[in-house]
Design an enzyme around this catalytic site. Structure first.
Site, PDB file in Angstrom:
ATOM      1  N   ASP A  14     -24.643   2.387 -26.049  1.00  0.00           N
ATOM      2  CA  ASP A  14     -23.437   2.489 -26.877  1.00  0.00           C
ATOM      3  C   ASP A  14     -23.688   3.349 -28.112  1.00  0.00           C
ATOM      4  O   ASP A  14     -22.828   4.124 -28.536  1.00  0.00           O
ATOM      5  CB  ASP A  14     -22.970   1.098 -27.315  1.00  0.00           C
ATOM      6  CG  ASP A  14     -22.257   0.353 -26.191  1.00  0.00           C
ATOM      7  OD1 ASP A  14     -21.905   0.989 -25.184  1.00  0.00           O
ATOM      8  OD2 ASP A  14     -22.072  -0.874 -26.319  1.00  0.00           O
TER       9      ASP A  14
ATOM     10  N   THR B 115     -25.414 -12.699 -16.678  1.00  0.00           N
ATOM     11  CA  THR B 115     -26.692 -13.135 -16.083  1.00  0.00           C
ATOM     12  C   THR B 115     -27.892 -12.392 -16.660  1.00  0.00           C
ATOM     13  O   THR B 115     -29.031 -12.813 -16.500  1.00  0.00           O
ATOM     14  CB  THR B 115     -26.693 -12.888 -14.561  1.00  0.00           C
ATOM     15  OG1 THR B 115     -26.627 -11.463 -14.342  1.00  0.00           O
ATOM     16  CG2 THR B 115     -25.516 -13.567 -13.887  1.00  0.00           C
TER      17      THR B 115
ATOM     18  N   ARG C  51     -27.062  -3.760 -16.869  1.00  0.00           N
ATOM     19  CA  ARG C  51     -27.361  -5.188 -17.032  1.00  0.00           C
ATOM     20  C   ARG C  51     -26.074  -5.982 -17.043  1.00  0.00           C
ATOM     21  O   ARG C  51     -25.155  -5.668 -17.788  1.00  0.00           O
ATOM     22  CB  ARG C  51     -28.058  -5.382 -18.388  1.00  0.00           C
ATOM     23  CG  ARG C  51     -29.399  -5.978 -18.287  1.00  0.00           C
ATOM     24  CD  ARG C  51     -30.118  -6.102 -19.594  1.00  0.00           C
ATOM     25  NE  ARG C  51     -29.398  -6.478 -20.792  1.00  0.00           N
ATOM     26  CZ  ARG C  51     -29.953  -7.121 -21.810  1.00  0.00           C
ATOM     27  NH1 ARG C  51     -31.213  -7.494 -21.749  1.00  0.00           N
ATOM     28  NH2 ARG C  51     -29.275  -7.385 -22.898  1.00  0.00           N
TER      29      ARG C  51
ATOM     30  N   ASP D 128     -27.250  -1.959 -29.020  1.00  0.00           N
ATOM     31  CA  ASP D 128     -27.109  -1.448 -27.658  1.00  0.00           C
ATOM     32  C   ASP D 128     -27.371   0.064 -27.657  1.00  0.00           C
ATOM     33  O   ASP D 128     -26.589   0.849 -28.198  1.00  0.00           O
ATOM     34  CB  ASP D 128     -25.692  -1.754 -27.139  1.00  0.00           C
ATOM     35  CG  ASP D 128     -25.554  -1.401 -25.665  1.00  0.00           C
ATOM     36  OD1 ASP D 128     -25.228  -2.290 -24.872  1.00  0.00           O
ATOM     37  OD2 ASP D 128     -25.782  -0.211 -25.304  1.00  0.00           O
TER      38      ASP D 128
HETATM   39  C1  PRP Z   1     -30.022  -1.275 -21.537  1.00  0.00           C
HETATM   40  C2  PRP Z   1     -31.268  -0.446 -21.744  1.00  0.00           C
HETATM   41  C3  PRP Z   1     -32.106  -0.841 -20.569  1.00  0.00           C
HETATM   42  C4  PRP Z   1     -31.766  -2.296 -20.393  1.00  0.00           C
HETATM   43  C5  PRP Z   1     -32.869  -3.133 -20.971  1.00  0.00           C
HETATM   44  O1  PRP Z   1     -29.202  -0.689 -20.597  1.00  0.00           O
HETATM   45  O2  PRP Z   1     -31.015   0.928 -21.842  1.00  0.00           O
HETATM   46  O3  PRP Z   1     -31.832  -0.113 -19.389  1.00  0.00           O
HETATM   47  O4  PRP Z   1     -30.539  -2.528 -21.108  1.00  0.00           O
HETATM   48  O5  PRP Z   1     -32.636  -4.477 -20.730  1.00  0.00           O
HETATM   49  P1  PRP Z   1     -33.578  -5.346 -19.783  1.00  0.00           P
HETATM   50  O6  PRP Z   1     -34.986  -4.986 -20.109  1.00  0.00           O
HETATM   51  O7  PRP Z   1     -33.238  -6.750 -20.164  1.00  0.00           O
HETATM   52  O8  PRP Z   1     -33.214  -5.044 -18.361  1.00  0.00           O
HETATM   53  P2  PRP Z   1     -27.765  -1.278 -20.188  1.00  0.00           P
HETATM   54  O9  PRP Z   1     -27.890  -2.199 -19.014  1.00  0.00           O
HETATM   55  O10 PRP Z   1     -27.093  -1.841 -21.403  1.00  0.00           O
HETATM   56  O11 PRP Z   1     -27.018   0.001 -19.653  1.00  0.00           O
HETATM   57  P3  PRP Z   1     -26.594   1.347 -20.430  1.00  0.00           P
HETATM   58  O12 PRP Z   1     -27.847   2.152 -20.629  1.00  0.00           O
HETATM   59  O13 PRP Z   1     -25.655   1.994 -19.487  1.00  0.00           O
HETATM   60  O14 PRP Z   1     -25.956   0.973 -21.735  1.00  0.00           O
HETATM   61  N1  URA Z   2     -30.328  -3.242 -24.095  1.00  0.00           N
HETATM   62  C1  URA Z   2     -30.123  -2.626 -25.271  1.00  0.00           C
HETATM   63  O1  URA Z   2     -29.523  -1.536 -25.322  1.00  0.00           O
HETATM   64  N2  URA Z   2     -30.572  -3.202 -26.391  1.00  0.00           N
HETATM   65  C2  URA Z   2     -31.225  -4.368 -26.385  1.00  0.00           C
HETATM   66  O2  URA Z   2     -31.631  -4.855 -27.447  1.00  0.00           O
HETATM   67  C3  URA Z   2     -31.430  -5.013 -25.148  1.00  0.00           C
HETATM   68  C4  URA Z   2     -30.982  -4.432 -24.012  1.00  0.00           C
END
Ligand code: PRP
Ligand code: URA
Length: 209
Positions: free
Chosen positions: A203, A108, A104, A200
């Site tokens: 993380d 944006t 994400r 997150d």
């Molecule tokens: C997080 C989570 C989802 C997404 C959800 O991933 O694991 O994939 O955000 O958000 P959305 O419904 O608004 O799209 P992130 O993009 O932070 O990547 P990561 O798993 O590598 O931390």
């Molecule tokens: N991605 C995450 O990991 N946590 C949230 O709350 C939203 C998006």
């Protein structure tokens, strides 16, 4: 029309609450993600078809149920979906595993795809798509788009925590898929994080910041 199932088991609720606690460290968080994924997978696969097969027990020959139907694939959305994968594979160890990498954009909030490697014959498989968080729904929608582009028509999306906004968006974009949710939270904050949520997920699973 796909189904939406929100878990109501006290074990899942309890484990989710421990995960949400900001004092829970990486090691415990990882274990909990995996355990909850396994419990949810048990529920999500409740409708797998079986057929009667002749089996000779030490006592007699009997017609007994065995799994049949489509082969399975588990396709975690990277990174955080990886944390759920072993919990799912504990129940369906012969499933093939694909990966779809989405991230994400911090500004944006739009996801972008950086990796996609899927097993063969996706059109013949039932796909379990795990990601701990369904926030705006953008990532889940893009992941389902990608999997459908490979011909797959039976998809079960599985998340630990969802925001109502993300659930509505995913149902609208892909009304045919089944959606399994550990808990439906209150909503999103101004940074598009789930409230109360757990922060997150990626993380916290991998100990990054
Ligand atoms: C997080 C989570 C989802 C997404 C959800 O991933 O694991 O994939 O955000 O958000 P959305 O419904 O608004 O799209 P992130 O993009 O932070 O990547 P990561 O798993 O590598 O931390
Ligand atoms: N991605 C995450 O990991 N946590 C949230 O709350 C939203 C998006």
């Amino acid at each position: 029309m796909g189904k939406v199932v929100i878990m109501d088991h006290p074990l899942i609720k309890h484990k989710l609450s421990i995960m949400r606690d900001e004092r829970t460290g990486t090691r415990d968080f990882r274990v909990l993600v995996e355990e909850i994924a396994m419990l949810m997978c048990y529920e999500a696969l409740r409708d797998l078809p079986t057929e009667l097969v002749k089996i000779k027990t030490p006592i007699t020959e009997a017609e007994l149920p065995m799994l049949t139907g489509k082969k399975l694939a588990v396709v975690p959305i990277l990174r955080a979906g990886l944390g759920m994968t072993d919990g799912i594979l504990a129940l369906v160890p012969s499933a093939k595993v694909g990966h779809i990498g989405l991230c994400r954009d911090e500004v944006t909030r739009e996801p972008h795809e950086y990796f996609c490697k899927l097993p063969e014959n996706m059109d013949e498989r039932l796909v379990i798509l795990p990601d701990p968080m369904l926030a705006t729904g953008g990532s889940a929608i893009m992941a389902v788009d990608a999997i459908k582009a490979h011909g797959c028509r039976q998809i079960k999306f599985m998340c630990l925590i969802a925001a109502p906004e993300g659930l509505e968006a995913l149902k609208k974009a892909h009304p045919d898929i089944d959606i399994y949710i550990g808990n439906l939270d209150d909503g999103l904050n101004e940074d598009a994080y789930i409230v109360p949520g757990l922060g997150d997920a990626g993380d916290r699973i991998f100990g990054t910041k």
